[in-house]
Write an enzyme that holds these catalytic residues in place. Structure first.
Site: not given
Lengths: 303, 303
Positions: A62, A66, A142, A270
């Protein structure tokens, strides 16, 4: 056949001392697949003596920085370092626009071809296949459209029992057929039964990569029975409300997901920059799913 | 007053082991100015314990990635780390388009204001002034439009001779006028001569930053008599043809420029990845200009 993943970044959102944001390098039969590419990924490849030139396929989950801000730099360096073979990029459509705008303004004309495949972020699909592996998207939940990726090895050919084949003088020309599981009735009346001369190859393994997501049952079917599940675990469960707000998962939830889908191993990563050390996150996950490991920089995990 | 520059990256084009592409942090009277921002700049700031939150002004010389690919990540991290004060960016106009496209696709709405000033890459101009410093562009000659930046301190106020002022009972209310160099005729007939109670402040210093350029006399006037000249020195002079092709400078040329323009000190950087060690580049420059130093990561130079 090698099937392993090397972690290049374990941090969420922002880099912190010793932790870089997300990127992973998958080696499947000595072909290299880069999964996400945060800022500093090319530096991480150098640090761990991994050759960027070997990467032919890049998968971007995506468009949060980051997970992809390092892509433009990596592609530029490949160009400057003389790459000529094509590179295949799988990710959201807008990635092409973002990359091309930057190439335009730097007056960069790549010496190699970039081939884009846009991921459909609304439904799971097989987006890649070669002789070694199949890649299927995982529709995550998300803040912006986001897909994970499930890499599943192709079933390998049967293994030949060479000693027995030689002992019985089975002609070498028949080996390829035997590898494919064929029984042979020869013109002279001999019968060569496949099971006498071959054994089954190892069961194909699978690696599911879930980058950024809320706990959401809708994607569990896509990662069912995977051998290794990488799942983000941004927070400890005491931060569940914050995890929900930001569309992330806690370490406890990642472990619950691994248990529910029947994963054989769980890697968590993460991590929020608030965690100076990671042992609490690991301990929390292990209370639910014992076979959990921390996906930290420089470690390589066999799938 | 502090006036010093810390080197965050010394590599050209691509990162190599221990060398990151270009970025520098200028501290002028505890205000912080970032000059160029290659990929990994935010990681370099962390590594050297420099606070990104203190940076209020960013100057980008041109849109080759080794000078700005780290900007989007740095701006995003500032946002995630709670920045609310405005940030001022000076650079080519297309920078805004590139940054905004990426903010759009990550659905990022900055909590602070980004204020853009587009540099005119065709003629030198003063683009910034505050109480401490004036910034003027230097029109360099590169493959794409490129400006350097010359930072010149403002002349400071005169220094008070406090012991003498107190000894003669000069009223404290008059100090600000004396600092400004005023002579005072008081109503009672007393005359306070400025020169009796103050000394001149140090001469303003200047720092000229020449990021990527061919040797080209047209910009020498802009950097005349600077105290510290940073000049790229991508190659040894034996690679002069390659330097010309790629619109870069050799170490020898950088030293010649320092000598011609009357710089007091020369910093060289932007080294090609072909050089594993840098001593040859330094030695070459020193044959022409003795006061040369290597602008390598983590070093801070007083201007």
């Amino acid at each position: 056949m090698k099937f392993e993943v090397t972690i290049l970044g374990s941090s969420s959102a922002t880099p912190v001392h010793n932790r870089n944001p997300t990127a992973q390098l998958l080696n499947c039969n000595e072909k290299f697949y880069l999964i996400d590419c945060a800022e500093g990924t090319q530096q991480q490849l150098i640090k761990f003596n991994l050759k960027a030139s070997k990467i032919d396929y890049i998968f971007i989950s995506h468009l949060h920085g980051d997970h992809y801000f390092g892509l433009i730099g990596l592609l530029s360096s490949m160009h400057l370092n003389g790459r000529i073979k094509p590179l295949y990029i799988y990710g959201p459509a807008a990635l092409q626009e973002i990359l091309e705008l930057q190439f335009k303004h730097s007056d960069t004309h790549l010496k190699y071809e970039l081939v884009y495949f846009y991921t459909d972020t609304t439904q799971s699909a097989i987006i890649f296949q070669n002789n070694d592996v199949t890649v299927e998207t995982i529709i995550l939940n998300h803040r912006i459209p986001c897909t994970g990726f499930k890499f599943t090895e192709k079933k390998r050919l049967r293994k030949l029992l060479i000693d027995k084949l030689e002992q019985d003088n089975v002609p070498i020309e028949l080996y390829p057929l035997l590898k494919r599981g064929v029984d042979l009735d020869l013109p002279n009346g001999d019968v060569i039964r496949n099971l006498d001369y071959t054994t089954d190859s190892a069961e194909p393994k699978s690696y599911a990569y879930c980058s950024d997501t809320l706990f959401d049952e809708r994607y569990f079917e896509s990662i069912k029975d995977c051998d290794t599940l990488y799942h983000e675990a941004t927070f400890l469960h005491e931060m569940l409300e914050r995890a929900k707000e930001t569309h992330h998962t806690t370490a406890l939830q990642a472990a619950e997901i691994a248990k529910i889908v029947g994963a054989k191993k769980l890697l968590i990563g993460h991590f929020s920059s608030r965690y100076k050390t990671l042992s609490e996150l690991l301990d929390e996950a292990k209370t639910v799913f014992q076979k959990t490991e921390l996906a930290i920089e420089g470690l390589t995990f066999e799938i």
